[in-house]
Enzyme design. Sequence first.
Site: not given
Length: 219
Positions: A81, A29-30, A121, A103, A96-97
């Site tokens: 993560d 993820g970003s 979040k 994971e 979401g990814g």
Amino acid sequence: MTQDELKALVGQAAIAYVEPGTVIGVGTGSTVNCFIDALGRMPVRIGGAVSSSQQSTARLLALGIEVLDANRVESLAVYIDGADEIDHTGCMVKGGGAALTREKIVADLAERFICIADESKLVTTLGRFPLPVEVIPMAAALIARRLRALGGEPALRSGVVTDNGCQIIDVRGLSITDPAAMEREINQWPGVVSVGIFARNKASACLLGTAQGVRTLRF
């Protein structure tokens, strides 16, 4: 601070949990991209990483960090993560990814799960973010009906095929008041590869990016 600045802040802060020379777990993820970039700047590098996605693997390799097959590793000291949501007990919604299954595998290898996220979040009850469920394609309609019976509004994520060759159903409208029970229930349905509730593999700590700096939540 912008959301990107908060992500960079917690990505850098997570380096404090990494021992040089060790093999660690790396998510997707970003926000994790910011952490991977910080790994590349470490004066003494890590020994390698087990990655949860092809995307993260490519980024790690581009920085000269060795990526190991999960089957070659018995355990990891730490897994870093992000999360789409995290509650005040450390339970999360992730996926979401579209990397939720891998994971979970990497998280299960790790002694500690350090979540890195911006303050948006953090929630009281999981479910505001659509819950991802990875499914075998032939079971998609069956699983959607069962999710609807739970009170959710399932929708197939258009155009997405996971690294495992599967599909993602996103479920809106759920209030996940008992994450562990819902995780167990959905995971046992035939055709479900994994549900994006991380209660069994919940976070040990969360580095939360705020306008005042990094806030550490321990669970």
